[in-house]
Structure formats: structure tokens, C-alpha cells
Design an enzyme around this catalytic site. Structure first.
Site, PDB file in Angstrom:
ATOM      1  N   HIS A   1      27.503  55.269  24.752  1.00  0.00           N
ATOM      2  CA  HIS A   1      26.166  55.325  24.161  1.00  0.00           C
ATOM      3  C   HIS A   1      25.447  56.630  24.501  1.00  0.00           C
ATOM      4  CE1 HIS A   1      26.334  51.266  22.640  1.00  0.00           C
ATOM      5  NE2 HIS A   1      26.642  50.791  23.830  1.00  0.00           N
TER       6      HIS A   1
ATOM      7  N   GLU B   1      31.722  41.358  26.318  1.00  0.00           N
ATOM      8  CA  GLU B   1      30.466  41.596  25.612  1.00  0.00           C
ATOM      9  C   GLU B   1      30.316  40.753  24.342  1.00  0.00           C
ATOM     10  OE1 GLU B   1      29.042  45.897  26.143  1.00  0.00           O
ATOM     11  OE2 GLU B   1      31.203  46.103  25.838  1.00  0.00           O
TER      12      GLU B   1
ATOM     13  N   ASP C   1      24.948  42.800  24.145  1.00  0.00           N
ATOM     14  CA  ASP C   1      25.914  42.603  23.068  1.00  0.00           C
ATOM     15  C   ASP C   1      26.358  41.147  23.009  1.00  0.00           C
ATOM     16  OD1 ASP C   1      26.149  45.173  21.877  1.00  0.00           O
ATOM     17  OD2 ASP C   1      27.214  45.859  23.653  1.00  0.00           O
TER      18      ASP C   1
END
Length: 280
Positions: free
Chosen positions: A68, A171, A197
Site C-alpha cells: 500500500h 485477510e 480486509d
């Protein structure tokens, strides 16, 4: 071959550095496997100065968030080197399930890999295959930073499979349902839960305190305890109660905030201070 003459001291210094890094990696692996309390730092900003500042706090490992962020391969190598300069193992989180990315990060000196979004047996089998050298895996052989550009190749190759670290992130709900099978892999040192997530996969995005999300987390925590694997989470609020809450919930390692979160909180506080000062 051990060099003689003017190069002898330099060789011994490089070899000593290699041995220190190997020992720090082994120490971290032993803590994870022993389910001891482990603390990680986290960077999403691609400058090694932040790493050098953060690691003076005494973290057990340093994570690089490639998934990210805009951190590149070259920036990652510099961050790894900065982490190693403070005798701290470095574990990048890759952006996707990608053999090439893992190979290049490991050759850049990473002590292991954190792999996001693992939910099937095929996916976790790939992780082991890509991280370990033959006969345990299929990682190819190179002569780069990790191998001392050749000087430490044979020692590195001989110790890598037993010392390297593999962590996967659970996740989504599919990973939760498959958790027992995922944990049944000897190369795996631990898992890290991604609650945001996970909430999205349950169609309640962002509601990480929702009972369904909490139940899923508890399932993973209990499975890790039973399997003797480390189980981690990220703690956003940097307070002792928040840290202790994580450990009391059954987690064994915690990533303490991140450079982004710390700057965000600082900027928010300063913004409020400036606003109040303007009114004074």
C-alpha cells in the site's frame, strides 16, 4: 577461501557482519516459533532515515509496506540496509503473490517475507516454494546484497532455509475457514490478521469491532495457539493499554502503528493546536 594480506581485515569485518545478521534473524525466528512477545515497526515512506529513527526504539523487526505504498525495489534495498545497520531483521510485505518480487527482495537482503491475502493451500504452497532454496523450495541462486555479492554465498545458502522467516496475512473469510490447513506447513512461522480486509470480505467493510469480525479473528488466534504458530496484528493507538489488550486477546506479535499513522496523528494534533492558537 579466507583472504590474506591487506584484504584480510576487511573480509573478517564483512564476515562478522554476516554472522550478526544471521544471528538476529535466528533470534527473531525463535521468538516467533516460541510465541514470545514480538514487536514490529512499519514503514510506508521510502526513505531510510525514517527507518534509522524508528529502530532506535528497540523493535524486534522492521516491516516495509510495499503493498500500500509507492516504495520501489531500490528504495526497499536501502531500507533493508538501514535496518541491518541497527541489527534489526527486515520483513517486506509484498504487493501481490509474485515470485519475481519475492526473489528480488530476498536477494536485496530481506530476512523473510510477509505475504498478504493468503487463503488457499495452493497460495501458501507457493510462498514456501518461492522463499526457500532447493530442496525445500525453488528459489533461484544469485550473487547480490544478501549473499555479500558472492563473498558470503556458501554460508548464506547453507543457512537460509532454516533461518528465513515466512509470515502470511489472513485477510478474508476464506482464509479463516481454511486456517487449519494453512497452518499445517512447516516453513510457516506465523500469520498476521488483516481486520479491515476481513470486514470487507464479510460485507461489513470497516466495522472491525463487529461480532462477526471478532469471531473470525478469534478463530485464527485459537488455531495459531493450537498449531504453535505466531499470530500478529497491528496496534494503531500507541498506548500500553492498547498493546496489552492485543496480547491478552491471544496475539503474540504486534506491529506498533506506522510512520504514516504517527505523522497523521501528529498533523491532526498540530492542526488543532494551530486552530486554537489562531483564536487566542
Amino acid at each position: 577461501m579466507v583472504p590474506t594480506g591487506s584484504g584480510c581485515d576487511a573480509w573478517h569485518n564483512m564476515h562478522k557482519e554476516h554472522e550478526q545478521l544471521l544471528q538476529s534473524r535466528r533470534d527473531l525466528k525463535a521468538k516467533l516459533r516460541g510465541r514470545k512477545r514480538v514487536f514490529g515497526s512499519w514503514t510506508s515512506i521510502g526513505h531510510p532515515i525514517l527507518t534509522e529513527i524508528m529502530l532506535r526504539a528497540g523493535f524486534d523487526f522492521h516491516g516495509i509496506d510495499i503493498e500500500h505504498s509507492t516504495i520501489s525495489q531500490e528504495q526497499s534495498q536501502r531500507i533493508i540496509a538501514a535496518s541491518h545497520s541497527l541489527s534489526t531483521p527486515c520483513l517486506p510485505r509484498i504487493a501481490s503473490h509474485n515470485m519475481e518480487m519475492i526473489k528480488r527482495l530476498l536477494d536485496s537482503g530481506a530476512d523473510g517475507i510477509i505475504v498478504p491475502m493468503v487463503s488457499t493451500q495452493d497460495e501458501i504452497a507457493n510462498v514456501g516454494t518461492w522463499i526457500k532454496y532447493p530442496p525445500g523450495g525453488q528459489r533461484s541462486f544469485g550473487f547480490s546484497k544478501a549473499q555479500g555479492y558472492g563473498f558470503e554465498f556458501f554460508d548464506y545458502k547453507a543457512t537460509w532455509n532454516e533461518s528465513s522467516i515466512a509470515i502470511v496475512q489472513i485477510e478474508n473469510i476464506a482464509g479463516v475457514r481454511n486456517i487449519d490447513r494453512l497452518l499445517d506447513n512447516e516453513f510457516l512461522d506465523g500469520v498476521m490478521i488483516g481486520p479491515y480486509d476481513l470486514s470487507g470480505s464479510l460485507n461489513i467493510p470497516g466495522q472491525i469491532d463487529h461480532p462477526e469480525v471478532q469471531k473470525a479473528c478469534e478463530t485464527v488466534i485459537e488455531a495459531c495457539s493450537k498449531a504453535g504458530k505466531a499470530c500478529g496484528t497491528q496496534v494503531i493507538e500507541m498506548t500500553l493499554p492498547a498493546i496489552e489488550k492485543g496480547f491478552s486477546s491471544g496475539f503474540t506479535f504486534e506491529v506498533l502503528s506506522s510512520d504514516i499513522f504517527l505523522l497523521w496523528k501528529w498533523a491532526d494534533q498540530v492542526g488543532q493546536l494551530i486552530s486554537n492558537a489562531r483564536k487566542a
